[in-house]
Design a protein around this motif. Structure first.
Motif, PDB file in Angstrom:
ATOM      1  N   ALA A  49       0.835  -1.208   0.000  1.00  0.00           N
ATOM      2  CA  ALA A  49       0.000   0.000   0.000  1.00  0.00           C
ATOM      3  C   ALA A  49       0.868   1.255   0.000  1.00  0.00           C
ATOM      4  O   ALA A  49       0.595   2.214  -0.738  1.00  0.00           O
ATOM      5  N   LEU A  50       1.923   1.249   0.809  1.00  0.00           N
ATOM      6  CA  LEU A  50       2.840   2.400   0.834  1.00  0.00           C
ATOM      7  C   LEU A  50       3.468   2.614  -0.539  1.00  0.00           C
ATOM      8  O   LEU A  50       3.525   3.748  -1.040  1.00  0.00           O
ATOM      9  N   LEU A  51       3.921   1.536  -1.152  1.00  0.00           N
ATOM     10  CA  LEU A  51       4.570   1.649  -2.454  1.00  0.00           C
ATOM     11  C   LEU A  51       3.600   2.098  -3.539  1.00  0.00           C
ATOM     12  O   LEU A  51       3.962   2.910  -4.397  1.00  0.00           O
ATOM     13  N   LEU A  52       2.376   1.597  -3.495  1.00  0.00           N
ATOM     14  CA  LEU A  52       1.379   2.042  -4.480  1.00  0.00           C
ATOM     15  C   LEU A  52       1.089   3.529  -4.320  1.00  0.00           C
ATOM     16  O   LEU A  52       0.968   4.260  -5.318  1.00  0.00           O
ATOM     17  N   ALA A  53       0.982   3.982  -3.082  1.00  0.00           N
ATOM     18  CA  ALA A  53       0.741   5.413  -2.841  1.00  0.00           C
ATOM     19  C   ALA A  53       1.903   6.251  -3.365  1.00  0.00           C
ATOM     20  O   ALA A  53       1.691   7.260  -4.052  1.00  0.00           O
ATOM     21  N   LEU A  54       3.123   5.833  -3.067  1.00  0.00           N
ATOM     22  CA  LEU A  54       4.297   6.580  -3.527  1.00  0.00           C
ATOM     23  C   LEU A  54       4.412   6.543  -5.047  1.00  0.00           C
ATOM     24  O   LEU A  54       4.771   7.549  -5.674  1.00  0.00           O
ATOM     25  N   HIS A  55       4.121   5.401  -5.615  1.00  0.00           N
ATOM     26  CA  HIS A  55       4.220   5.269  -7.077  1.00  0.00           C
ATOM     27  C   HIS A  55       3.229   6.193  -7.774  1.00  0.00           C
ATOM     28  O   HIS A  55       3.547   6.832  -8.765  1.00  0.00           O
ATOM     29  N   ARG A  56       2.026   6.270  -7.248  1.00  0.00           N
ATOM     30  CA  ARG A  56       0.972   7.058  -7.887  1.00  0.00           C
ATOM     31  C   ARG A  56       1.158   8.561  -7.658  1.00  0.00           C
ATOM     32  O   ARG A  56       0.914   9.363  -8.548  1.00  0.00           O
ATOM     33  N   THR A  57       1.571   8.946  -6.448  1.00  0.00           N
ATOM     34  CA  THR A  57       1.574  10.363  -6.100  1.00  0.00           C
ATOM     35  C   THR A  57       2.933  11.025  -6.145  1.00  0.00           C
ATOM     36  O   THR A  57       3.019  12.240  -6.185  1.00  0.00           O
ATOM     37  N   GLY A  58       3.987  10.236  -6.084  1.00  0.00           N
ATOM     38  CA  GLY A  58       5.318  10.823  -5.972  1.00  0.00           C
ATOM     39  C   GLY A  58       5.695  10.988  -4.520  1.00  0.00           C
ATOM     40  O   GLY A  58       5.066  10.395  -3.642  1.00  0.00           O
ATOM     41  N   PRO A  59       6.712  11.790  -4.235  1.00  0.00           N
ATOM     42  CA  PRO A  59       7.242  11.885  -2.875  1.00  0.00           C
ATOM     43  C   PRO A  59       6.201  12.299  -1.832  1.00  0.00           C
ATOM     44  O   PRO A  59       5.427  13.231  -2.048  1.00  0.00           O
ATOM     45  N   LEU A  60       6.184  11.547  -0.717  1.00  0.00           N
ATOM     46  CA  LEU A  60       5.302  11.838   0.411  1.00  0.00           C
ATOM     47  C   LEU A  60       6.058  11.658   1.716  1.00  0.00           C
ATOM     48  O   LEU A  60       6.948  10.815   1.813  1.00  0.00           O
ATOM     49  N   ALA A  61       5.660  12.433   2.710  1.00  0.00           N
ATOM     50  CA  ALA A  61       6.239  12.341   4.049  1.00  0.00           C
ATOM     51  C   ALA A  61       5.570  11.211   4.828  1.00  0.00           C
ATOM     52  O   ALA A  61       4.470  10.765   4.494  1.00  0.00           O
ATOM     53  N   VAL A  62       6.241  10.759   5.885  1.00  0.00           N
ATOM     54  CA  VAL A  62       5.739   9.669   6.719  1.00  0.00           C
ATOM     55  C   VAL A  62       4.329   9.951   7.222  1.00  0.00           C
ATOM     56  O   VAL A  62       3.443   9.095   7.123  1.00  0.00           O
ATOM     57  N   SER A  63       4.094  11.142   7.750  1.00  0.00           N
ATOM     58  CA  SER A  63       2.771  11.449   8.311  1.00  0.00           C
ATOM     59  C   SER A  63       1.684  11.420   7.240  1.00  0.00           C
ATOM     60  O   SER A  63       0.573  10.952   7.485  1.00  0.00           O
ATOM     61  N   ASP A  64       2.000  11.872   6.039  1.00  0.00           N
ATOM     62  CA  ASP A  64       1.025  11.829   4.947  1.00  0.00           C
ATOM     63  C   ASP A  64       0.750  10.388   4.516  1.00  0.00           C
ATOM     64  O   ASP A  64      -0.385  10.023   4.229  1.00  0.00           O
ATOM     65  N   LEU A  65       1.805   9.572   4.473  1.00  0.00           N
ATOM     66  CA  LEU A  65       1.635   8.165   4.135  1.00  0.00           C
ATOM     67  C   LEU A  65       0.801   7.448   5.197  1.00  0.00           C
ATOM     68  O   LEU A  65      -0.008   6.579   4.878  1.00  0.00           O
ATOM     69  N   ALA A  66       0.999   7.826   6.459  1.00  0.00           N
ATOM     70  CA  ALA A  66       0.227   7.219   7.546  1.00  0.00           C
ATOM     71  C   ALA A  66      -1.259   7.509   7.367  1.00  0.00           C
ATOM     72  O   ALA A  66      -2.103   6.613   7.516  1.00  0.00           O
ATOM     73  N   ALA A  86      16.522  -1.969   1.292  1.00  0.00           N
ATOM     74  CA  ALA A  86      16.487  -2.832   0.112  1.00  0.00           C
ATOM     75  C   ALA A  86      16.711  -2.053  -1.181  1.00  0.00           C
ATOM     76  O   ALA A  86      16.780  -2.647  -2.261  1.00  0.00           O
ATOM     77  N   GLY A  87      16.790  -0.734  -1.092  1.00  0.00           N
ATOM     78  CA  GLY A  87      17.020   0.088  -2.277  1.00  0.00           C
ATOM     79  C   GLY A  87      15.778   0.330  -3.113  1.00  0.00           C
ATOM     80  O   GLY A  87      15.871   0.738  -4.265  1.00  0.00           O
ATOM     81  N   VAL A  88      14.604   0.112  -2.524  1.00  0.00           N
ATOM     82  CA  VAL A  88      13.357   0.292  -3.263  1.00  0.00           C
ATOM     83  C   VAL A  88      12.867   1.734  -3.194  1.00  0.00           C
ATOM     84  O   VAL A  88      12.314   2.250  -4.155  1.00  0.00           O
ATOM     85  N   VAL A  89      13.061   2.379  -2.049  1.00  0.00           N
ATOM     86  CA  VAL A  89      12.678   3.780  -1.884  1.00  0.00           C
ATOM     87  C   VAL A  89      13.879   4.581  -1.417  1.00  0.00           C
ATOM     88  O   VAL A  89      14.852   4.030  -0.896  1.00  0.00           O
ATOM     89  N   ALA A  90      13.785   5.881  -1.584  1.00  0.00           N
ATOM     90  CA  ALA A  90      14.804   6.803  -1.079  1.00  0.00           C
ATOM     91  C   ALA A  90      14.085   8.002  -0.488  1.00  0.00           C
ATOM     92  O   ALA A  90      12.993   8.357  -0.929  1.00  0.00           O
ATOM     93  N   GLY A  91      14.713   8.597   0.504  1.00  0.00           N
ATOM     94  CA  GLY A  91      14.149   9.778   1.131  1.00  0.00           C
ATOM     95  C   GLY A  91      14.909  11.029   0.722  1.00  0.00           C
ATOM     96  O   GLY A  91      16.124  10.991   0.548  1.00  0.00           O
ATOM     97  N   GLU A  92      14.166  12.101   0.559  1.00  0.00           N
ATOM     98  CA  GLU A  92      14.759  13.404   0.229  1.00  0.00           C
ATOM     99  C   GLU A  92      14.398  14.363   1.346  1.00  0.00           C
ATOM    100  O   GLU A  92      13.210  14.633   1.586  1.00  0.00           O
ATOM    101  N   LYS A  93      15.413  14.843   2.038  1.00  0.00           N
ATOM    102  CA  LYS A  93      15.173  15.724   3.173  1.00  0.00           C
ATOM    103  C   LYS A  93      15.021  17.160   2.702  1.00  0.00           C
ATOM    104  O   LYS A  93      15.810  17.660   1.906  1.00  0.00           O
TER     105      LYS A  93
END
Length: 118
Positions: A49-66, A86-93
């Motif tokens: 679910a997290l990956l589908l949300a990120l894939h569809r919307t682009g970068p999101l913060a933890v609280s938004d994903l929650a 695992a190298g599947v996601v990356a975070g941008e600060k």
């Protein structure tokens, strides 16, 4: 040309040419393991679910994903930590906010197929 390994060469086959094709299709054991590991990451519904949300919307913060997934912040953080390792996601600060995005092109392709079916 037959690709049957020596340790299996004495075994009887029915369609020998197809066995060789199957061995070629399986390929390198390391690559099979890498794909199995990717599928294991995707097998958890919350991570998926997290990956589908990120894939569809682009970068999101933890609280938004929650909020989007109905998970709590610590559970999202833990899942993202695993996906990041695992190298599947990356975070941008950006200041104090870290936004995550899918960076594994192979996983993104799989997610595209999942999203298209929904």
């Amino acid at each position: 040309m037959h690709l049957v390994p020596a340790d299996r060469a004495d075994r009887r086959t029915i369609d020998g040419h197809r066995v060789c094709d199957a061995i070629a299709a399986i390929g390198d054991a390391g690559r099979v393991r890498a794909w199995a590991d990717r599928f294991a990451l995707l097998a958890d519904p919350k991570r998926l679910a997290l990956l589908l949300a990120l894939h569809r919307t682009g970068p999101l913060a933890v609280s938004d994903l929650a909020v989007a997934t109905g998970m709590n912040d610590p559970a999202v953080s833990q899942a993202l930590r695993l996906l990041r390792a695992a190298g599947v996601v990356a975070g941008e600060k950006e200041g104090r906010v870290v936004r995550y995005r899918v960076v594994d092109a192979d996983v993104a392709g799989l997610l595209g197929h999942c999203a298209a079916d929904g």
